[in-house]
Design an enzyme around this catalytic site. Structure first.
Site, short mmCIF file in Angstrom:
data_model
loop_
_atom_site.label_atom_id
_atom_site.label_comp_id
_atom_site.label_asym_id
_atom_site.label_seq_id
_atom_site.Cartn_x
_atom_site.Cartn_y
_atom_site.Cartn_z
N SER A 30 0.81 -1.22 0.00
CA SER A 30 0.00 0.00 0.00
C SER A 30 0.85 1.27 0.00
O SER A 30 1.81 1.41 0.77
CB SER A 30 -0.92 0.01 1.22
OG SER A 30 -1.65 1.21 1.27
N LYS A 31 0.45 2.21 -0.86
CA LYS A 31 1.08 3.53 -0.90
C LYS A 31 0.29 4.55 -0.08
O LYS A 31 0.69 5.72 0.01
CB LYS A 31 1.17 4.03 -2.34
CG LYS A 31 1.93 3.11 -3.29
CD LYS A 31 3.40 3.08 -2.98
CE LYS A 31 4.16 2.24 -4.00
NZ LYS A 31 5.58 2.07 -3.63
N SER A 32 -0.83 4.14 0.51
CA SER A 32 -1.71 5.09 1.19
C SER A 32 -1.04 5.85 2.32
O SER A 32 -1.26 7.06 2.47
CB SER A 32 -2.96 4.37 1.69
OG SER A 32 -3.74 3.92 0.60
N LYS A 68 -14.12 -4.48 0.86
CA LYS A 68 -14.96 -3.34 0.51
C LYS A 68 -16.46 -3.64 0.65
O LYS A 68 -17.23 -2.79 1.09
CB LYS A 68 -14.64 -2.86 -0.91
CG LYS A 68 -13.26 -2.23 -1.02
CD LYS A 68 -13.02 -1.68 -2.41
CE LYS A 68 -11.63 -1.06 -2.52
NZ LYS A 68 -11.38 -0.45 -3.84
N ASP A 97 -13.68 5.54 -5.31
CA ASP A 97 -12.91 4.97 -6.40
C ASP A 97 -13.29 5.55 -7.77
O ASP A 97 -12.44 5.93 -8.56
CB ASP A 97 -13.06 3.45 -6.43
CG ASP A 97 -12.30 2.77 -5.31
OD1 ASP A 97 -11.29 3.32 -4.85
OD2 ASP A 97 -12.72 1.68 -4.88
N ALA A 150 -15.61 -7.41 -14.66
CA ALA A 150 -16.94 -7.14 -14.10
C ALA A 150 -16.97 -7.38 -12.60
O ALA A 150 -18.01 -7.72 -12.04
CB ALA A 150 -17.99 -8.00 -14.81
N THR A 154 -16.36 -14.45 -17.58
CA THR A 154 -17.69 -15.02 -17.34
C THR A 154 -18.71 -14.01 -17.85
O THR A 154 -18.99 -13.00 -17.20
CB THR A 154 -17.91 -15.28 -15.84
OG1 THR A 154 -16.85 -16.11 -15.34
CG2 THR A 154 -19.24 -15.98 -15.60
N MET A 165 -6.39 0.32 -14.47
CA MET A 165 -6.66 0.72 -13.09
C MET A 165 -5.59 0.23 -12.11
O MET A 165 -5.58 0.65 -10.95
CB MET A 165 -8.05 0.24 -12.67
CG MET A 165 -9.16 1.05 -13.33
SD MET A 165 -10.83 0.34 -13.13
CE MET A 165 -11.01 0.36 -11.35
N TYR A 186 -1.27 -0.35 -11.37
CA TYR A 186 -0.06 0.39 -11.70
C TYR A 186 1.15 -0.38 -11.21
O TYR A 186 1.03 -1.31 -10.40
CB TYR A 186 -0.09 1.80 -11.06
CG TYR A 186 -0.01 1.76 -9.55
CD1 TYR A 186 1.20 1.84 -8.89
CD2 TYR A 186 -1.17 1.62 -8.79
CE1 TYR A 186 1.28 1.78 -7.51
CE2 TYR A 186 -1.10 1.58 -7.40
CZ TYR A 186 0.12 1.65 -6.77
OH TYR A 186 0.19 1.59 -5.41
#
Length: 285
Positions: free
Chosen positions: A25-27, A76, A113, A139, A164, A228, A230
């Site tokens: 994580s870069k957060s 999430k 997001d 999806a 799918t 989306m 990186y």
């Protein structure tokens, strides 16, 4: 949040991101940079949470005086289910990446997001979504989370392609009320089609893979391609885009920073400058 909990609030304000895995994580770096812009003293840490411990860990965090949480994969959907209130964009996505205590023990969730994706494409890169023929690869939850803000830009049409096909079809039906033609299907159905904007919402690039795109899938003269995810090197999808002479190509680093900036705004009421942070992270990569 009860009065008892308010008295426990620590100084400096405490924030974190919960995920599993989380080491990459870069957060923390991003939010440290944001806090320095305003000379705010706060702490922000990345926490690996056990798959069976998420709900209890959230409760412990806020009981201990936590001021706000980011949530990443695979939590999430559980963050959304745990919250007492949801923003319209989180409700539409059925997933949340932000938790905010409102007081009296009430938690509100949000999803930043999609806003992060649109801001990076439109404000940072100068791309136009309006009137464009858009293809979205994947999806899963990442795509569901960005669809509402993306459709709000009023593209000409949106096609969702997934291994799918039924999953893509269901997702398209879920957003069919947004007055933008949207369809879903498998990758083979893309044969011979032309698009102006292609967004890779799969995680295939993290494993060095590329979605199974047909050889005769066409990009328009000024097609923009956005991944989306990186990394320090161009992703397989970015290399595919370059090989097909895409007009502009970008990865998801800016999206990461922009969604974090919106989280910071929800928590602190201030909107940080993102350009310098994106530049610094890019140099670090």
């Amino acid at each position: 949040m009860s009065q008892t909990r308010v008295e426990k609030v620590v100084s400096p304000a405490s924030y974190a991101v919960f995920g599993n895995p989380i080491k990459h994580s870069k957060s923390p770096v991003i939010h440290r940079a944001f806090s320095e812009q305003f000379e705010h003293e706060l702490s922000y840490r990345a926490v690996r949470v056990g798959l069976d411990d998420f709900e209890a860990a959230v409760e412990r965090f806020f009981d201990g005086g936590g001021s706000g949480l980011n949530v990443t994969v695979p939590f999430k959907e559980r963050a959304f289910a745990l919250a007492d209130e949801a923003s319209p964009r989180a409700a539409r996505a059925g997933a949340a990446n932000v938790l905010l205590p409102l007081g009296d023990g009430i938690l509100r969730c949000d999803n930043t997001d999609g806003l992060g994706l649109v801001r990076d494409m439109v404000a940072n890169n100068g791309w136009n979504v309006t009137g464009r023929r858009v293809l979205i690869l994947g999806a899963g939850g990442a795509v569901r989370g960005v669809l509402q803000p993306l459709l709000g830009e009023r593209p000409h049409s949106v096609v969702i392609a997934n291994r799918t096909s039924t999953k893509a079809e269901v997702l398209a039906k879920d957003f069919a009320d947004m007055e933008v033609p949207i369809t879903g299907g498998g990758y083979t159905e893309l044969e011979g089609q032309t698009f102006d904007l292609i967004i890779n919402g799969t995680s295939a690039g993290l494993q060095g893979d590329l979605p199974p795109l047909p050889a005769n899938l066409r990009v328009s003269e000024k097609c923009c391609c956005y991944d989306m995810v990186y990394g320090s090197e161009p992703t397989p999808f970015m290399r595919w885009s370059a090989a097909h002479a895409a007009w502009a190509i970008c990865d998801g680093l800016g999206m990461l920073v922009e969604q974090a900036a919106e989280s910071f705004y929800l928590w602190r009421g201030l909107r940080p400058a993102t350009g310098p942070v994106i530049k610094d992270l890019r140099n670090q990569l």
